[in-house]
Design an enzyme around this catalytic site. Structure first.
Site, PDB file in Angstrom:
ATOM      1  N   ARG A  94       0.814  -1.216   0.000  1.00  0.00           N
ATOM      2  CA  ARG A  94       0.000   0.000   0.000  1.00  0.00           C
ATOM      3  C   ARG A  94       0.844   1.261   0.000  1.00  0.00           C
ATOM      4  NH1 ARG A  94      -2.149   2.666   4.804  1.00  0.00           N
ATOM      5  NH2 ARG A  94      -1.161   0.959   5.935  1.00  0.00           N
ATOM      6  N   CYS A 118      -2.239  -5.265   3.085  1.00  0.00           N
ATOM      7  CA  CYS A 118      -3.029  -6.258   3.801  1.00  0.00           C
ATOM      8  C   CYS A 118      -4.451  -6.332   3.250  1.00  0.00           C
ATOM      9  CB  CYS A 118      -3.093  -5.912   5.292  1.00  0.00           C
ATOM     10  SG  CYS A 118      -1.632  -6.403   6.197  1.00  0.00           S
ATOM     11  N   ARG A 123      -9.352   0.036   0.376  1.00  0.00           N
ATOM     12  CA  ARG A 123      -8.451   1.130   0.745  1.00  0.00           C
ATOM     13  C   ARG A 123      -8.437   2.147  -0.394  1.00  0.00           C
ATOM     14  NH1 ARG A 123      -3.550  -0.569   4.528  1.00  0.00           N
ATOM     15  NH2 ARG A 123      -4.492  -2.274   5.674  1.00  0.00           N
ATOM     16  N   PRO A 124      -9.483   2.925  -0.532  1.00  0.00           N
ATOM     17  CA  PRO A 124      -9.564   3.852  -1.656  1.00  0.00           C
ATOM     18  C   PRO A 124      -8.547   4.978  -1.532  1.00  0.00           C
ATOM     19  CG  PRO A 124     -11.342   4.286  -0.115  1.00  0.00           C
ATOM     20  CD  PRO A 124     -10.634   3.053   0.373  1.00  0.00           C
ATOM     21  N   ILE A 328     -12.365   1.837  11.651  1.00  0.00           N
ATOM     22  CA  ILE A 328     -11.453   2.301  10.597  1.00  0.00           C
ATOM     23  C   ILE A 328     -11.564   1.432   9.348  1.00  0.00           C
ATOM     24  CG2 ILE A 328      -9.086   2.951  10.043  1.00  0.00           C
ATOM     25  CD1 ILE A 328     -10.273   4.542  12.386  1.00  0.00           C
TER      26      ILE A 328
END
EC number: 2.5.1.7
Length: 417
Positions: A94, A118, A123-124, A328
């Site tokens: 990432r 992960c 995860r934009p 989150i």
């Protein structure tokens, strides 16, 4: 494929030293390519797979990367040969998206393949793109890569729709060489955001307000190399604090900033553990029963999502019921099925995990489904009766340097095979 074998049931005792922060290092290394003059010597860099991956990416851009020792890197980025960061190393982590901000700032263009990391949910990077466009860049996503370019970057006000560590850091990096002043509002306040800002300032940037929700970056003409030491790892420290409590042990964790650990310390104290803070150390020990607690993850200074999964293991053998609410990431309960194989009583409802404490866990063959789930499995193995085998430990190696060696120093029976 490597695996960890743990013979559980031993209380951890002794002292351990914490490494530099993964979450800071994986942003600082891409940011080092902003230095068009001189070299960056960065120490207290954790010796982990994600860092090794970043080293290869930086070399692929044409930079010189020299490893002075296991925890010190020298990066010379005076002559970068390409603004394209592509390939397997880029796709699999990432943090490679920080190259977008760094290359855009220095060269006004970049092509970076979309990253992984992960598998804990979507995860934009929409907040990143929104910020880059506000600075004057044109962004397109084609064939799995971000293409970005700008005639020039002009400072502006950027309000993040959600608190995002990645977007805060990436826009902070991009704005260092923009014309005028950029103001980031609703910015993330995590310790590693502050550390990246300190690193940028050491190179000659003008970043103020990091650690608050409003960060101001006044653009400068160029950045130069510097010497810098990465902040201690709040998450590694928290993991060892939780492991000490889970095994009903007595461990002193050194090379930490206790203030960064306050939300974790508070929950351990609420459970009945003892926590003693020194100037740069925290001692955690247990001399009685531990009770269940409720917790909700939140951006700093709240309870960190990255230690939610290890905390779930600890609560699985605490007395009574606990509820963890993950705010989150929407898919960060994959460890629960693995813990249930070991005898834990946990029910997942949406983003909540409802935990009814049991007297003991028992060893089993389990999988590290992601980085922090892997840490949770290690702690589960340490407190279980019998032998635990953990597979897919490449996830663990992404963020915990030599984890089995550190736990052995505290008396654990753990080996890598």
């Amino acid at each position: 494929m490597n695996r960890l074998i743990i013979n559980g049931g031993k209380a951890l005792k002794g002292s351990i030293e914490i490494n530099g922060a993964k979450n800071a290092a994986v942003a600082i290394l891409p940011a080092a390519i902003l230095a068009s003059k001189g070299e960056c010597i960065i120490d207290n860099v954790p010796d982990i797979a994600d860092v090794h991956c970043l080293e290869r990416i930086i070399r692929s851009l044409g930079c010189n990367v020299e490893k002075l020792d296991n925890n010190t890197l020298k990066i010379n980025a005076e002559e970068i040969k390409t603004v394209e960061a592509c390939g397997n190393d880029v796709r699999k982590m990432r943090a490679s998206y920080y190259f977008i901000g760094a290359l855009l700032a220095r060269f006004k263009e970049a092509k970076v393949e979309l990253p992984g990391g992960c598998p804990i949910g979507v995860r934009p990077i929409d907040q990143h793109i929104k910020g880059f466009e506000a600075l004057g860049a044109k962004v397109s996503i084609e064939h799995g890569a971000v293409n970005i370019m700008a005639e020039k970057l002009i400072g502006t006000n950027i309000f993040f729709d959600v608190v995002s560590v990645g977007a805060t850091i990436n826009l902070m990096i991009a704005a260092t060489l923009a014309e005028g002043t950029t103001v980031l509002e609703n910015a993330a306040r995590e310790p590693h955001v502050v550390d990246v800002a300190n690193f940028l300032n050491a190179m000659g940037a003008n970043v103020k307000g990091a650690g608050t929700d409003v960060i101001r970056i006044k653009g400068v003409k160029e950045l130069k190399g510097c010497n810098y030491s990465v902040v201690p790892d709040q998450i590694e420290a928290g993991t060892f604090m939780i492991a000490a409590a889970a095994t009903r042990g007595d461990v002193t964790i050194q090379n930490v900033i206790p203030k960064h650990l306050e939300s974790i310390s508070a929950k351990l104290l609420e459970m009945g553990a003892k926590v003693e803070e020194g100037d740069d150390s925290v001692r955690v020990y247990v001399d009685g029963d531990l009770k269940g607690v409720n917790l909700k993850t939140a951006p700093y200074p709240g309870f960190p999502t990255d230690v939610q999964q290890p905390m779930c293991t600890l609560l699985s053998t605490a007395k009574g019921r606990s509820i963890i609410v993950e705010t989150i990431w929407e898919n960060r309960h994959k460890h629960v099925d693995e813990l249930k194989k070991m005898g834990a009583t946990i029910k997942v409802e949406g983003r909540s995990a409802i935990i009814d404490g049991v007297d003991r866990l028992t060893g089993a063959v389990v999988k590290a489904t992601d980085l922090r789930a892997g840490a949770a499995m290690v702690i589960a193995g340490l407190i279980s009766d019998g032998v635990t085998e953990i597979t897919s430990i490449e996830h663990i190696d992404r963020g915990y340097p030599h984890i089995e060696e550190k736990f052995r120093m505290l008396g654990a029976d753990i080996v890598r095979k």
